[in-house]
Design a protein around this motif. Structure first.
Motif, mmCIF file in Angstrom:
data_model
loop_
_atom_site.group_PDB
_atom_site.id
_atom_site.type_symbol
_atom_site.label_atom_id
_atom_site.label_comp_id
_atom_site.label_asym_id
_atom_site.label_seq_id
_atom_site.Cartn_x
_atom_site.Cartn_y
_atom_site.Cartn_z
ATOM 1 N N LEU A 85 -108.206 -22.087 -71.301
ATOM 2 C CA LEU A 85 -108.720 -21.277 -72.636
ATOM 3 C C LEU A 85 -110.244 -20.607 -72.518
ATOM 4 O O LEU A 85 -110.154 -20.947 -71.594
ATOM 5 N N GLY A 86 -109.990 -19.704 -73.275
ATOM 6 C CA GLY A 86 -111.235 -18.925 -72.768
ATOM 7 C C GLY A 86 -112.411 -19.613 -74.018
ATOM 8 O O GLY A 86 -112.077 -20.981 -74.655
ATOM 9 N N HIS A 87 -113.480 -19.399 -74.061
ATOM 10 C CA HIS A 87 -115.161 -20.241 -74.122
ATOM 11 C C HIS A 87 -114.595 -20.541 -76.056
ATOM 12 O O HIS A 87 -115.435 -21.806 -75.896
ATOM 13 N N SER A 88 -113.546 -19.675 -76.476
ATOM 14 C CA SER A 88 -114.227 -20.136 -77.949
ATOM 15 C C SER A 88 -112.991 -20.880 -78.486
ATOM 16 O O SER A 88 -112.748 -20.974 -79.860
ATOM 17 N N ARG A 102 -108.344 -29.270 -80.762
ATOM 18 C CA ARG A 102 -108.259 -28.501 -82.462
ATOM 19 C C ARG A 102 -106.767 -28.237 -82.961
ATOM 20 O O ARG A 102 -106.303 -27.494 -84.047
ATOM 21 N N ILE A 103 -105.737 -27.599 -81.784
ATOM 22 C CA ILE A 103 -104.217 -27.316 -81.555
ATOM 23 C C ILE A 103 -103.871 -28.088 -81.674
ATOM 24 O O ILE A 103 -102.535 -28.437 -81.853
ATOM 25 N N SER A 104 -103.287 -29.180 -80.460
ATOM 26 C CA SER A 104 -102.748 -30.027 -79.846
ATOM 27 C C SER A 104 -103.833 -31.479 -79.732
ATOM 28 O O SER A 104 -104.467 -31.387 -78.940
ATOM 29 N N SER A 105 -103.005 -32.169 -79.358
ATOM 30 C CA SER A 105 -103.261 -33.435 -79.028
ATOM 31 C C SER A 105 -101.581 -33.812 -77.557
ATOM 32 O O SER A 105 -102.065 -35.088 -76.958
ATOM 33 N N LEU A 106 -101.320 -32.789 -77.334
ATOM 34 C CA LEU A 106 -100.926 -33.512 -76.230
ATOM 35 C C LEU A 106 -101.250 -32.977 -74.474
ATOM 36 O O LEU A 106 -100.887 -33.563 -73.864
ATOM 37 N N PHE A 107 -102.416 -32.912 -75.234
ATOM 38 C CA PHE A 107 -103.480 -32.439 -73.897
ATOM 39 C C PHE A 107 -104.788 -32.926 -74.009
ATOM 40 O O PHE A 107 -104.784 -33.287 -74.942
ATOM 41 N N ARG A 108 -104.711 -33.551 -72.685
ATOM 42 C CA ARG A 108 -105.953 -34.230 -72.723
ATOM 43 C C ARG A 108 -107.268 -34.177 -71.880
ATOM 44 O O ARG A 108 -107.187 -32.998 -70.880
#
Length: 279
Positions: free
Chosen positions: A250-253, A258-264
């Motif tokens: 993702l972009g640096h900002s 903060r969006i999804s708990s699907l990823f580690r």
């Protein structure tokens, strides 16, 4: 003072409609920007009122006017090697891990969305060519997508301003670009042909469903234009597109946490990225 062509209620009806179609939410602070582009299209289509233009926008069978307006609303500037540390992470940390999970001869798939005018996917192609010694051992498929058809055409053309290439080392500019006059440069045919460009609306599941088994996604500075719900839905679409163990940058900002708990979260020496759990 003349009355505005687009009333308060009409603006909000349009904003909700555009949000449903694209996932992009315009805040009230963007009202001037939005109105100017709507008024431009009203003149072009000879719509005497916003109501008549909005009817065309919603019910035109071909969807051509909606695409034209979307193109106007989604023009973003970028440049080569933007946030270069992530490209370093790609070749030094991410791809070695991806390759270690694959059998010889398997395809490594990288998806760059949005493509914007092509600087992002071509930066990936350039970085692979110059800085990943194992490239010759793998079949790499590089796909780049955008909702904006005009910007996709520009990307496929591969001609860039001095500003777009200003961060490139001089030896790479000489090796992979040709001056074409007026301070512009054309990227080499080899790099241009290494990227497949496609039109995709990330907010439309029927369009993202075709993208599966992706090993690495670059989705930088797009989700900042979405609201919370659209971000979650986009994250789910990207999660479904990724192969088990796949990565997203993702972009640096932006923060996937903060969006999804699907990823580690994966903290590599070069960058923080996000990963779909391996099987």
């Amino acid at each position: 003072m003349t009355d505005p062509l687009i009333g308060f209620d009409e603006f909000h009806k349009f904003r909700e409609f555009f949000y449903r179609k694209t996932g992009i939410q315009f805040e009230d602070s963007k009202r001037y920007f939005v109105d100017k582009r709507l008024e431009e299209r009203m003149r072009a289509t000879e719509a005497s009122t916003f109501r008549s233009y909005f009817t065309l926008l919603r019910f035109q069978a071909s969807g051509e006017e909606l695409q034209t307006l979307t193109n106007l609303m989604t023009v973003n500037e970028t440049y080569f090697f933007r946030e270069e540390y992530q490209f370093k992470c790609l070749v030094q940390s991410i791809l070695p891990e991806v390759a270690a999970r694959k059998a010889p001869g398997e395809t490594i798939r990288i998806w760059s969305i949005p493509s914007s005018s092509g600087e992002e996917p071509y930066s990936i192609a350039l970085y692979l060519t110059e800085y990943w010694p194992e490239l010759a051992q793998w079949d790499v498929e590089l796909i780049s997508s955008d909702i904006n058809t005009d910007i996709l055409y520009k990307a496929q053309r591969g001609v860039y301003s001095q500003r777009s290439v200003q961060n490139l080392p001089p030896h790479l500019l000489r090796a992979h670009f040709t001056p074409v006059g007026d301070g512009e440069y054309r990227i080499s045919d080899a790099l241009r042909q290494s990227v497949e460009f496609t039109r995709v609306n990330l907010a439309e599941p029927s369009e993202t469903a075709a993208y599966r088994g992706i090993d690495v996604v670059f989705c930088r500075n797009l989700l900042i234009y979405f609201d919370d719900q659209s971000r979650r839905e986009a994250a789910e679409a990207l999660f479904d597109a990724l192969a088990p163990g796949g990565f997203i940058c993702l972009g640096h900002s932006e923060s996937m946490s903060r969006i999804s708990s699907l990823f580690r979260v994966r903290k590599f020496p070069e960058a923080i990225v996000y990963q779909k759990a391996p099987q």
